[in-house]
Write a protein that holds these residues in place. Structure first.
Motif, PDB file in Angstrom:
ATOM      1  N   GLY A 173      32.424 -62.985  24.889  1.00 17.72           N
ATOM      2  CA  GLY A 173      31.115 -63.622  25.016  1.00 17.72           C
ATOM      3  C   GLY A 173      30.835 -64.256  23.656  1.00 17.72           C
ATOM      4  N   ARG A 174      29.915 -63.666  22.935  1.00 18.64           N
ATOM      5  CA  ARG A 174      29.610 -64.101  21.566  1.00 18.64           C
ATOM      6  C   ARG A 174      30.879 -64.108  20.679  1.00 18.64           C
ATOM      7  NH1 ARG A 174      28.037 -65.922  16.766  1.00 18.64           N
ATOM      8  NH2 ARG A 174      28.110 -64.377  15.136  1.00 18.64           N
ATOM      9  N   GLY A 175      31.762 -63.137  20.922  1.00 14.95           N
ATOM     10  CA  GLY A 175      32.928 -62.978  20.058  1.00 14.95           C
ATOM     11  C   GLY A 175      33.820 -64.203  20.007  1.00 14.95           C
ATOM     12  N   CYS A 226      40.897 -60.183  24.287  1.00 15.46           N
ATOM     13  CA  CYS A 226      40.763 -59.196  25.363  1.00 15.46           C
ATOM     14  C   CYS A 226      39.376 -59.273  25.981  1.00 15.46           C
ATOM     15  CB  CYS A 226      40.991 -57.797  24.779  1.00 15.46           C
ATOM     16  SG  CYS A 226      40.732 -56.459  25.966  1.00 15.46           S
ATOM     17  N   ASP A 227      39.329 -59.385  27.296  1.00 14.26           N
ATOM     18  CA  ASP A 227      38.072 -59.227  28.023  1.00 14.26           C
ATOM     19  C   ASP A 227      38.402 -58.754  29.435  1.00 14.26           C
ATOM     20  OD1 ASP A 227      34.958 -60.459  27.386  1.00 14.26           O
ATOM     21  OD2 ASP A 227      35.432 -59.651  29.371  1.00 14.26           O
ATOM     22  N   ALA A 228      37.599 -57.803  29.919  1.00 14.33           N
ATOM     23  CA  ALA A 228      37.842 -57.245  31.253  1.00 14.33           C
ATOM     24  C   ALA A 228      37.431 -58.226  32.353  1.00 14.33           C
ATOM     25  CB  ALA A 228      37.070 -55.937  31.394  1.00 14.33           C
ATOM     26  N   GLU A 237      30.621 -56.688  15.353  1.00 10.65           N
ATOM     27  CA  GLU A 237      29.343 -57.347  15.643  1.00 10.65           C
ATOM     28  C   GLU A 237      28.199 -56.359  15.408  1.00 10.65           C
ATOM     29  OE1 GLU A 237      27.495 -59.634  15.886  1.00 10.65           O
ATOM     30  OE2 GLU A 237      28.798 -61.349  16.049  1.00 10.65           O
ATOM     31  N   VAL A 238      26.989 -56.913  15.367  1.00 14.34           N
ATOM     32  CA  VAL A 238      25.792 -56.125  15.081  1.00 14.34           C
ATOM     33  C   VAL A 238      25.152 -55.616  16.369  1.00 14.34           C
ATOM     34  CG1 VAL A 238      25.352 -57.495  13.026  1.00 14.34           C
ATOM     35  CG2 VAL A 238      24.259 -58.163  15.173  1.00 14.34           C
ATOM     36  N   PRO A 239      24.354 -54.544  16.260  1.00 17.19           N
ATOM     37  CA  PRO A 239      24.250 -53.611  15.145  1.00 17.19           C
ATOM     38  C   PRO A 239      25.487 -52.732  15.074  1.00 17.19           C
ATOM     39  CG  PRO A 239      22.701 -53.031  16.901  1.00 17.19           C
ATOM     40  CD  PRO A 239      23.441 -54.234  17.358  1.00 17.19           C
ATOM     41  N   ARG A 299      27.908 -63.906  34.092  1.00 14.57           N
ATOM     42  CA  ARG A 299      26.838 -64.917  34.022  1.00 14.57           C
ATOM     43  C   ARG A 299      25.497 -64.197  33.934  1.00 14.57           C
ATOM     44  NH1 ARG A 299      29.449 -67.029  38.409  1.00 14.57           N
ATOM     45  NH2 ARG A 299      31.111 -68.436  37.766  1.00 14.57           N
ATOM     46  N   TYR A 300      24.652 -64.709  33.028  1.00 19.22           N
ATOM     47  CA  TYR A 300      23.368 -64.035  32.774  1.00 19.22           C
ATOM     48  C   TYR A 300      22.222 -64.658  33.563  1.00 19.22           C
ATOM     49  CZ  TYR A 300      25.214 -61.304  28.924  1.00 19.22           C
ATOM     50  OH  TYR A 300      25.898 -60.406  28.173  1.00 19.22           O
ATOM     51  N   TYR A 301      21.202 -63.836  33.856  1.00 18.20           N
ATOM     52  CA  TYR A 301      20.012 -64.283  34.606  1.00 18.20           C
ATOM     53  C   TYR A 301      18.778 -63.553  34.126  1.00 18.20           C
ATOM     54  CZ  TYR A 301      23.624 -65.756  37.906  1.00 18.20           C
ATOM     55  OH  TYR A 301      24.726 -66.336  38.466  1.00 18.20           O
TER      56      TYR A 301
HETATM   57  N1  LIG Z   1      25.486 -62.146  15.297  1.00 14.93           N
HETATM   58  C1  LIG Z   1      24.970 -62.877  16.262  1.00 14.93           C
HETATM   59  O1  LIG Z   1      24.380 -63.907  16.036  1.00 14.93           O
HETATM   60  C2  LIG Z   1      25.122 -62.387  17.672  1.00 14.93           C
HETATM   61  C3  LIG Z   1      24.758 -63.187  18.749  1.00 14.93           C
HETATM   62  C4  LIG Z   1      24.954 -62.693  20.052  1.00 14.93           C
HETATM   63  C5  LIG Z   1      25.506 -61.436  20.226  1.00 14.93           C
HETATM   64  N2  LIG Z   1      25.846 -60.681  19.141  1.00 14.93           N
HETATM   65  C6  LIG Z   1      26.478 -59.368  19.296  1.00 14.93           C
HETATM   66  O2  LIG Z   1      27.773 -59.598  19.843  1.00 14.93           O
HETATM   67  C7  LIG Z   1      28.130 -58.524  20.700  1.00 14.93           C
HETATM   68  C8  LIG Z   1      28.485 -59.066  22.077  1.00 14.93           C
HETATM   69  O3  LIG Z   1      27.369 -59.724  22.607  1.00 14.93           O
HETATM   70  P1  LIG Z   1      27.516 -60.564  23.977  1.00 14.93           P
HETATM   71  O4  LIG Z   1      26.236 -61.248  24.175  1.00 14.93           O
HETATM   72  O5  LIG Z   1      28.752 -61.356  23.927  1.00 14.93           O
HETATM   73  O6  LIG Z   1      27.664 -59.363  25.007  1.00 14.93           O
HETATM   74  P2  LIG Z   1      28.353 -59.412  26.431  1.00 14.93           P
HETATM   75  O7  LIG Z   1      28.055 -58.102  27.074  1.00 14.93           O
HETATM   76  O8  LIG Z   1      28.003 -60.679  27.115  1.00 14.93           O
HETATM   77  O9  LIG Z   1      29.920 -59.526  26.104  1.00 14.93           O
HETATM   78  C9  LIG Z   1      30.717 -58.428  25.790  1.00 14.93           C
HETATM   79  C10 LIG Z   1      32.074 -58.702  26.389  1.00 14.93           C
HETATM   80  O10 LIG Z   1      32.937 -57.634  26.016  1.00 14.93           O
HETATM   81  C11 LIG Z   1      33.768 -57.333  27.125  1.00 14.93           C
HETATM   82  N3  LIG Z   1      34.209 -55.935  26.988  1.00 14.93           N
HETATM   83  C12 LIG Z   1      33.458 -54.883  26.603  1.00 14.93           C
HETATM   84  N4  LIG Z   1      34.196 -53.758  26.598  1.00 14.93           N
HETATM   85  C13 LIG Z   1      35.439 -54.111  26.978  1.00 14.93           C
HETATM   86  C14 LIG Z   1      36.665 -53.393  27.154  1.00 14.93           C
HETATM   87  N5  LIG Z   1      36.753 -52.061  26.897  1.00 14.93           N
HETATM   88  N6  LIG Z   1      37.741 -54.066  27.589  1.00 14.93           N
HETATM   89  C15 LIG Z   1      37.679 -55.403  27.830  1.00 14.93           C
HETATM   90  N7  LIG Z   1      36.549 -56.139  27.671  1.00 14.93           N
HETATM   91  C16 LIG Z   1      35.449 -55.505  27.249  1.00 14.93           C
HETATM   92  C17 LIG Z   1      32.878 -57.530  28.332  1.00 14.93           C
HETATM   93  O11 LIG Z   1      33.625 -57.759  29.517  1.00 14.93           O
HETATM   94  C18 LIG Z   1      32.050 -58.736  27.922  1.00 14.93           C
HETATM   95  O12 LIG Z   1      32.604 -59.960  28.363  1.00 14.93           O
HETATM   96  C19 LIG Z   1      26.950 -57.566  20.685  1.00 14.93           C
HETATM   97  O13 LIG Z   1      27.177 -56.583  19.710  1.00 14.93           O
HETATM   98  C20 LIG Z   1      25.785 -58.424  20.250  1.00 14.93           C
HETATM   99  O14 LIG Z   1      24.797 -57.681  19.590  1.00 14.93           O
HETATM  100  C21 LIG Z   1      25.665 -61.133  17.880  1.00 14.93           C
END
Ligand SMILES: NC(=O)c1ccc[n+]([C@@H]2O[C@H](COP(=O)([O-])OP(=O)(O)OC[C@H]3O[C@@H](n4cnc5c(N)ncnc54)[C@H](O)[C@@H]3O)[C@@H](O)[C@H]2O)c1
Length: 371
Positions: free
Chosen positions: A12-14, A33-35, A93-95, A166-168
């Motif tokens: 996602g963010r990553g 990696c993403d599930a 990533e945070v926190p 997908r978010y809602y």
């Molecule tokens: N620094 C920033 O500006 C900022 C902005 C947004 C989000 N974040 C941080 O980034 C992180 C992710 O946020 P997000 O919005 O992408 O969350 P999200 O839940 O949308 O995405 C997390 C992803 O990780 C995958 N995942 C989790 N555990 C897994 C596993 N064991 N195996 C495979 N895939 C796995 C999920 O399938 C999902 O796609 C959070 O810690 C959030 O706080 C930081």
């Protein structure tokens, strides 16, 4: 120059962080990696030199150097500790942690594995924060007597999630019946404090020692479940109190972070909206009234054209160069807990109607869940 190889958990963010690593000379993203299949496909197109994994344990067996942990905060401790045990350096990533136990587990694992750990607090790379640091170091602002930070962002549209990631907003008629609350719908807003607190602690080299916090309750949209916002007052080691507001379910636009510094010789404030400007007042006779300041948005790096106005590039650039040089982590595990534990203890204080709670220092104290 040897190539430093990078893996990503959480597309996602990553994904934006992984793409930035691919732009740093001498770094290459080799595993993602993403599930969720759709997200993994997107990650593989964005990082074409990377192998794709659905399973985190399988990815950890691959021989790469750096793991970006960008899963949901309640899973950071499991994922960060597993990466450190596998000998990877971690950019988390945070926190940093979701619970007191998680925080202690991360601190212990970094110590035992002698691992390299950095918290990915991108807001520390705002250009105006670095400009304020110079003003403080030159003595222009004098001593900090009080600081404020806010993170206000109406995230109701990303509180429910479907199987494809997908978010809602649950109130949106397009939200499918199969969508479920995401981690954001079950989160104490004040626990997402590192963006509004981290830069202030970095500026002042301070830490929070106790907190009293109040919650708004969940009134704007009760089905979301978490409080609309939480407001905390922190005592600090230096004696300069810090106020923090984290509000995520309120119709305010634009959202974002805001900071102010009250000092013995002046005052500095960041802008609240794109059409606003930063502000500075000095009580040395050079300024009769507060002045408009167009400080840079982000620190200047070759990754300046990056997410969140360039601050993501500042973060990745600093990690990449510190790690290559074997330099200390720019935001090490204890500093990460200085940014994170105030939010965890503030949420506990809010549950206890504002009871003032001590915030331990992980350098000298063990964290205990019952206190
Ligand atoms: N620094 C920033 O500006 C900022 C902005 C947004 C989000 N974040 C941080 O980034 C992180 C992710 O946020 P997000 O919005 O992408 O969350 P999200 O839940 O949308 O995405 C997390 C992803 O990780 C995958 N995942 C989790 N555990 C897994 C596993 N064991 N195996 C495979 N895939 C796995 C999920 O399938 C999902 O796609 C959070 O810690 C959030 O706080 C930081």
């Amino acid at each position: 120059m040897t190539t430093i190889t990078v893996g990503l958990l959480g597309a996602g963010r990553g994904l934006s962080l992984a793409q930035l690593f691919d732009r740093v000379p001498g770094y290459r993203v080799v595993a993602v990696c993403d599930a969720i299949p759709e997200r993994l496909d997107r990650a593989r197109s964005a990082c074409p030199r990377a192998e794709g994994f659905h399973d985190y344990a399988a990815m950890l067996r691959e021989p790469f150097d750096v793991m970006i942990v960008a899963s949901a905060p309640p899973n950071h401790a499991d994922h960060v500790c597993a990466a450190l045990e596998a000998g990877k350096a971690v950019l988390s990533e945070v926190p940093a942690a979701h619970t007191i136990d998680d925080a202690q587990r991360i601190v212990d694992t970094v110590a035992r594995t002698r691992g390299y750990y950095m918290l990915g607090e991108n807001c520390n790379y705002y250009g105006f924060i670095h400009a304020w640091k110079e003003l403080l170091e030159e003595g222009v602002l004098g001593e900090v007597i009080h600081a404020e930070g806010e993170y206000v962002h109406d995230i109701r549209g990303i509180t429910w999630v479907d199987a494809d990631g997908r978010y809602y907003n649950p109130a949106d008629p397009r939200c499918p019946a199969t969508a479920r609350p995401s981690w954001r719908a079950r989160y104490n807003p004040i626990q997402y404090i590192t963006h509004s607190l981290g830069p202030l602690l970095w500026l002042t080299s301070d830490r929070c020692t106790s907190v009293s916090c109040l919650s708004t309750g969940c009134r704007t949209q009760p089905e979301i479940g978490s409080p609309d916002g939480q407001i905390a007052l922190f005592e600090t080691h230096s004696g300069a109190p810090i106020r923090q507001s984290c509000i995520f379910s309120a119709p305010k636009e634009p959202g974002g972070q805001w900071y102010s510094l009250y000092c013995s010789r002046g005052y500095a404030e960041s802008k609240r909206a794109p059409w606003d400007s930063g502000k500075l007042y000095l009580a040395d006779g050079t300024m009769k009234e507060i002045q408009r300041k167009d400080w840079p948005t982000a620190v200047d790096t070759p990754l300046a054209s990056s997410g969140h106005g360039g601050i993501d590039g500042g973060l990745v650039w600093e990690f990449a160069h510190a790690f290559r040089r074997g330099a200390p982590s720019p935001i090490d595990v204890h500093t990460a807990m200085d940014y994170t534990l105030p939010g965890i203890y503030a949420a506990l204080s809010a549950e206890r109607n504002g009871e003032r709670l001590h915030i331990p220092d992980t350098r000298t104290e063990r964290l205990v869940t019952r206190f």
